[in-house]
Design a protein around this motif. Structure first.
Motif, PDB file in Angstrom:
ATOM      1  N   GLU A 207      -2.549  28.070 -64.027  1.00 14.95           N
ATOM      2  CA  GLU A 207      -3.316  27.260 -63.071  1.00 14.95           C
ATOM      3  C   GLU A 207      -4.156  26.280 -63.864  1.00 14.95           C
ATOM      4  N   VAL A 208      -4.110  25.021 -63.499  1.00  7.90           N
ATOM      5  CA  VAL A 208      -5.034  24.081 -64.122  1.00  7.90           C
ATOM      6  C   VAL A 208      -5.874  23.466 -63.023  1.00  7.90           C
ATOM      7  N   GLU A 209      -7.120  23.161 -63.379  1.00  8.32           N
ATOM      8  CA  GLU A 209      -8.045  22.680 -62.361  1.00  8.32           C
ATOM      9  C   GLU A 209      -8.912  21.571 -62.914  1.00  8.32           C
ATOM     10  N   GLY A 210      -8.886  20.443 -62.243  1.00  8.65           N
ATOM     11  CA  GLY A 210      -9.798  19.341 -62.575  1.00  8.65           C
ATOM     12  C   GLY A 210      -9.655  18.795 -63.984  1.00  8.65           C
TER      13      GLY A 210
ATOM     14  N   ASP B 295     -11.409  16.129 -71.621  1.00  5.97           N
ATOM     15  CA  ASP B 295     -12.824  15.846 -71.391  1.00  5.97           C
ATOM     16  C   ASP B 295     -13.423  16.880 -70.433  1.00  5.97           C
ATOM     17  N   ALA B 296     -12.603  17.299 -69.476  1.00  6.07           N
ATOM     18  CA  ALA B 296     -13.101  18.267 -68.501  1.00  6.07           C
ATOM     19  C   ALA B 296     -11.934  19.022 -67.897  1.00  6.07           C
ATOM     20  N   GLY B 297     -12.237  20.159 -67.266  1.00  8.45           N
ATOM     21  CA  GLY B 297     -11.203  20.911 -66.575  1.00  8.45           C
ATOM     22  C   GLY B 297     -10.941  22.266 -67.216  1.00  8.45           C
ATOM     23  N   THR B 298     -10.301  23.144 -66.437  1.00 13.28           N
ATOM     24  CA  THR B 298     -10.005  24.470 -66.959  1.00 13.28           C
ATOM     25  C   THR B 298      -8.514  24.756 -66.879  1.00 13.28           C
TER      26      THR B 298
END
Lengths: 500, 327, 346
Positions: free
Chosen positions: A259-262, A306-309
């Motif tokens: 799962e990847v988010e943002g 830069d951002a995200g999980t």
């Protein structure tokens, strides 16, 4: 119809070890848009380089405006009035738009370069094309589409009689494509000959009058687009019909593995989220430059985020290098096979065992037996055709090189396989083999992400499709929802999913 | 909205400010540093560096490097001095031309190796650096040409004045003007930028890499030829070790002047200011009571610092550019 | 175009034609073959000119003049293999030697001197690596600047002075022989070291990764090779061995001046490139470098025997360096031309 301006007779081109073109004929007339059709690797690019004087043919005749010509270099061809808009990045990023347009044929006054005149002419040219770019802006500050327009302006600046456009729409949005068509029609009106290279049939139907088909470096045939019909052209191009190509089987889709988010990276993509399940093939579609490869590279740890999980099997992970990604069960078959995928000047053994070299060694010493065994195991699994495992990768065809890349990543025994344009530039036979193989691996429970710019491939292979446009995820479709219309619309920015 | 020029200008302005600050600081420690006479001396001392650094600039612009500049200076200087010694009647202008011609030939040989032998510039010039230095010894048989063996006319070549400035300064001004014109207003000059920016693209528009390489190494060699004659006449001595390690100073001037060491970007005005910056430091060292033995260390430090700052600035600019894009 | 089939056929043809004659041709057109032939020719030539050349004692003692440079060439193989370059090695030697001289003047004993010399080298190498790998400044530019800093330190402090006081036991490394023989310690030390480097390069994962990086750093990175860490290690390793060479050299000549080992970077690079390691990386082996070490070493020895000046030797080194790069290009071109001709005939 109008007069023949350019004619190629029986053109052949050899490179050491390779016969790139074999007996090519081409007839180009004034005021006509001529489609040059063929799959990647069919010889189109080599032919363009011959027409523009970058290469000289080994044998054969070029007849231009009724006379036999032999272009010694690019300047020769330009001065004769043949120019090309190249597919490859052919810009000087540090230099200004105006200089990019005039490099190679700078305007002079009294022995010195006349920047004032060049600036004015550039302005006029860009205005005529209805593009708003300052002539003094360095090209590195422009976006993909703008750069492309500058390429076109460059071709027009030399008042060419024959304009070659090499896959001009591959990076453009729908609106930009319309702008391009406008320019093409304008050129046609000015009685110029246009050679339009493409493998998109909608495009060929829309804008082209006649066509020539190449396959495997050979001349297959020519004709009138309207009279011939797309089906027959496709047959000429691939040598068989399309529906045999996708051996996708239905599979049982398992639990979520990734799962990847943002995910965000400045200048590349923003706020991208999706999930991937075991046994699933997740298609990623978008135009060139939409940010798909960049997302994959970041997930695989090549580029930083830069951002995200990123969550693997429910656990948050941070991946900082390809090495770490590999250890966590990811594999990535990159977009650019020749520079990122294989090491051309090394043996197949070295290539296939590189990612697992630490695993097949003890105290730093490579276990030669295990090395041979692994190479043979995965090389055979992929049915690589080569004179032996010791030969260098550059002796193989594109398709077999791609099999080497697949073999080397399967040797790592991954749980998630990311494929970036897995069939770009490989012959039809190998393409089908690769598709079959991907399908088989998925049915064994491997989770697959497949980035592709070929719509048929996406439609034929994917269980689900994620569409990206200018760095954003615009839409996601299930296999049933996905058809070419909705996907194209999403890929060209007509529907933006609100990511709250 | 002329962004690239704006950036270049910015960099050059920063550099000018740096030069001014440095001068003022040195002047605080040693009043009298800023005097017409001293400034003219500094420029005079820096003129040779300016000329050779401009040659180096073109080579670096293509992504190469010329490590043989010091050796070419030594050889052409030695040859010119020996010519003057053995034929005192020969007009000095002719001796100068012979020196330039010798430099040109040695530079062209470098060009030949790079353009047609496909030898990378670093290796080609690392090799010729010792070859030309060795030739200098062979030519001179290890001897020096000293002041009393040179003619007055030869030794006065750089010292004579015109409109209050020395011939040496005039030479640097002339070379700078011609080379700026070449780099901005000729096709060949722009082709150097093209090769440095994108070799494939340059090939597509008919720019010949071989021709550009021949050209830039020949220019670099010819400028070293001028420098060799000026060096030996100015110091009234032609020794075998002339200009050893000078390549570092020329690279330093370029790097300080904002030239991208990987090629493709930079301009001559920056290089000139970079050279002047080094000249001021070299002149200031003894004034602020530093042993001249420190010169080597300080130059290395400056080059490294300048490259570091250049790289950091480039990175930041790139980031800004990315952030500015539509995302 | 069926490249695959054509190539398969071609290689089969090559296989079938492998008679003895072809084997010989294949050997001598390999770079190491060329080097070996030149080495043999040189030995024959010199032994005919002067009776002092083929003398066991002379041959052994001559190695003193080139073993230190040979040691320097070994880690340089790794650097060049990855497509990098380090032109500051000789300056690192100067810095290390300076550090040892300073320590010696403070009364540090032989063991301490060795540690200080090697540690200084390692730090200098790490300094280079920091700027090249961490800050992404081209290696040539960084090492050009650092060479003047490293040598500049000893010049700034020593000026025109020199350190000449070293413990008596320190002189063994550069001057001593294996007890009971006339085999120099330096020669044995180099051969053992070369065996170690050969092992790493040809049998370990580190070696595999070096080749991978040299051929395509991008593909290596995409394949999970930690490219940066390996390049960093290479530069530190190069510094360490520059420190080792500083020990040998300082021990041999017994003094430290700022101009110590001047120009040795050129010699080390020449040894590596002449040994067949491609300057753009990814190609070469230890055997070639070993051959080039003894070829250049004994060439200079022989030239010295027949009274050629040191300057001629410098010129020779320069030419050899260029030839080493030029010859493969020319050989390659000839091969390509032949291939094209054969194709056209077919």
């Amino acid at each position: 119809m109008s007069d023949k301006i350019l004619e190629l007779q029986n053109i052949t081109k050899y490179f050491p070890g390779i016969k790139a073109l074999d007996g090519i004929n081409l007839n180009i007339r004034e005021g006509e848009v001529h489609a040059l059709i063929g799959e990647n690797g069919a010889g189109k690019s080599t032919l363009v380089k011959i027409l523009t004087g970058v290469y000289t043919p080994t044998t054969g005749k070029i007849i231009y405006q009724g006379k036999e010509y032999s272009f010694k270099n690019a300047i020769d061809a330009q001065e004769a009035g043949i120019t090309a808009i190249h597919q490859e990045a052919s810009m000087f990023p540090e230099l200004s738009v105006m200089e990019n347009i005039y490099m190679g044929h700078h305007l002079k006054k009294k022995g010195a370069l006349d920047w004032k005149e060049m600036r004015q002419k550039t302005k006029d040219l860009l205005q005529k094309m209805e593009i708003d770019i300052n002539p003094d802006t360095p090209v590195k500050n422009l976006g993909v589409a703008q750069r492309h327009m500058v390429e076109i302006a460059k071709a027009l600046s030399i008042d060419a009689k024959v304009v070659i456009m090499d896959e001009p729409t591959s990076a453009l949005t729908l609106r930009e494509v319309e702008d391009l068509y406008k320019i093409v029609r304008q050129l046609k009106k000015e009685n110029k000959a246009i050679i339009f290279i493409s493998h998109k049939f909608e495009e060929i139907q829309e804008i082209c009058d006649c066509f020539t088909v190449l396959r495997d470096g050979q001349y297959i045939g020519e004709g009138n687009v309207a009279e011939t019909g797309i089906d027959q052209i496709v047959n000429m191009m691939v040598g068989r019909s399309l529906d045999q190509m996708f051996p996708k089987v239905d599979v049982n889709i398992g639990e979520t593995i990734l799962e990847v988010e943002g995910l965000s990276k400045a200048g590349s993509f923003k706020d991208v989220s999706f999930e991937l399940k075991k046994g699933e093939i997740l298609g990623f579609f978008g135009l060139v430059g939409a940010g798909r490869s960049e997302v994959m590279r970041a997930i695989f740890g090549i580029d930083s985020l830069d951002a995200g999980t990123v969550r693997l099997k429910g656990q948050d992970v941070v991946i900082n290098s390809a090495r770490e990604a590999m250890q966590k069960g990811l594999a990535y078959v990159p977009e650019d096979r020749q520079t990122q995928g294989v090491i051309l000047e090394q043996s197949l053994t070295s290539n296939i065992t590189l990612p697992i070299i630490d695993k097949i060694s003890r105290l730093g010493k490579v276990d030669a037996k295990a090395e041979k065994a692994k190479t043979a195991e995965f090389g055979r699994m992929m049915e690589i055709k080569a004179a032996g495992w010791h030969v260098n990768a550059n002796t193989l065809s594109g398709g077999n090189q791609q099999k080497v890349v697949l073999a080397k990543w399967l040797a790592t025994e991954p749980e998630i396989l990311i494929l970036d344009e897995p069939t770009k530039g490989i012959d039809v036979g190998t393409k089908a083999a690769v598709h079959e193989f991907i399908s088989e691996m998925a049915s064994k429970g491997l989770a697959v992400i497949m980035v592709s710019s070929e719509l048929p491939e996406i439609l034929g292979m994917s269980d689900r499709v994620v569409v990206m446009h200018e760095g954003h995820k615009t839409k996601e479709f299930s296999r049933d929802e996905a058809d070419s219309d909705v996907i194209i619309k999403a890929a060209t920015g007509h529907t933006v999913e609100s990511n709250a | 909205m002329n962004t690239i020029k704006e950036l270049m200008k910015k960099r050059e302005i920063t550099l000018v400010l740096l030069v001014l600050t440095l001068t003022v600081l040195v002047n605080l420690r040693a009043p009298g540093f800023v005097s017409g006479e001293n400034i003219s001396r500094i420029i005079n001392d820096t003129s040779i560096l300016i000329m050779v650094a401009i040659g180096q600039f073109f080579v670096i612009l293509t992504g190469g490097i010329d490590l043989s500049v010091g050796s070419i200076i030594a050889f052409s200087g030695m040859a010119a001095s020996m010519l003057n010694q053995s034929n005192p009647a020969l007009p000095v202008g002719l001796v100068l031309m012979v020196g330039v011609l010798i430099g040109l030939v040695l530079g062209a040989f470098n060009g030949l190796l790079v353009a047609f032998g496909k030898v990378p510039p670093i290796i080609a010039t690392l090799g010729t650096m010792s070859i030309y230095r060795g030739f200098t010894f062979v030519l001179s048989k290890g001897q020096w040409v000293t002041a009393h063996e040179m003619t007055e006319g030869y030794m006065n070549l750089p010292k004579g004045t015109f409109l209050g400035l020395s011939n040496l300064i005039w030479a640097a001004v002339l070379v700078s003007a011609v080379m700026i014109f070449f780099s901005r207003y000729t096709r060949s000059g722009r082709e150097v930028y093209a090769i440095g920016g994108n070799k494939t693209a340059a090939h597509f528009v008919g720019v010949s890499e071989a021709k550009v390489n021949m050209l830039i190494f020949s220019i670099s060699g010819a400028l070293c030829g001028i420098a060799g004659v000026m060096w030996t006449s100015r110091y009234a001595a032609a020794v075998n070790e002339t200009a050893t390690g000078f390549e570092l100073q020329t690279v330093a001037a370029c790097v300080l002047g904002g030239v991208n060491i990987a090629g493709g970007a930079g301009a001559i005005p920056g290089v000139i200011i970079g050279a002047l910056f080094l000249g001021i430091i070299n002149n200031a060292l003894p004034v602020v009571n530093f042993s001249p033995f420190y010169q080597m260390f300080i130059q290395g430090l400056i080059v490294l610092a300048a490259m570091f700052i250049n790289t950091m600035m480039d990175n930041r600019k790139e980031k800004e550019l990315l952030n500015r894009r539509s995302l | 175009m069926d490249t695959n089939k054509t190539l398969a056929n071609e290689s089969r043809l090559v296989e079938e034609n492998k008679g003895l004659k072809n084997k010989i041709i294949a050997l001598v057109t390999r770079w190491e073959g060329v080097l070996a032939l030149i080495l043999i020719a040189m030995v024959i030539l010199f032994s005919n000119i002067t009776p002092y050349f083929l003398d066991y004692f002379n041959l052994m003692n001559a190695t003193f003049t080139f073993m230190e440079k040979a040691v320097l060439a070994l880690p340089m193989i790794f650097i060049i293999m990855c497509g990098d370059i380090d032109i500051s090695v000789a300056a690192i030697i100067a810095l290390s030697s300076f550090a040892m001289g300073f320590a010696s003047s403070m009364g540090v004993d032989t063991g301490g001197l060795i540690i200080i010399g090697i540690l200084t080298g390692a730090l200098a190498g790490a300094f280079n690596a920091l700027f090249i790998i961490r800050f992404r400044i081209p290696a040539i530019a960084v090492t050009l600047a650092s060479l003047s800093m490293f040598r500049g330190v000893s010049q700034a402090i020593l000026g025109d002075q020199a350190y000449t006081q070293y413990p008596a036991s320190f002189s063994y490394f550069g001057q001593g022989y294996i007890p009971g023989t006339i085999i120099p310690f330096e020669l044995v030390f180099f051969l053992i070291l070369a065996a170690g480097f050969a092992y790493v390069l040809h049998f370990t994962t580190y070696g595999r990764k070096l080749y991978a990086i040299g051929n395509s750093a991008t593909a290596a990175k995409f394949s999970g090779v930690d490219v940066d860490r390996i390049r960093f290690t290479n530069f530190v390793l190069n510094g360490v061995f520059a420190g080792v060479v500083a020990v040998l050299l300082t021990s041999r000549i017994g003094s430290t001046r700022p101009n110590i080992a001047m120009g040795w970077e050129l010699e080390a690079i020449t040894l590596v490139v002449l040994g067949g390691v491609s300057i753009s990386g990814g190609k070469g082996n230890i055997v070639g470098v070993l051959l080039s070490v003894f070829l250049i070493g004994y060439l200079k020895f022989g030239m010295g025997l027949i009274n050629m000046s040191a300057k001629i030797m410098i010129i020779t080194t320069g030419f050899l360096l260029i030839l080493a790069v030029l010859l493969p290009v020319i050989m390659d071109n000839v091969k390509k031309q032949n291939k094209l001709k054969a194709q056209r005939r077919a």
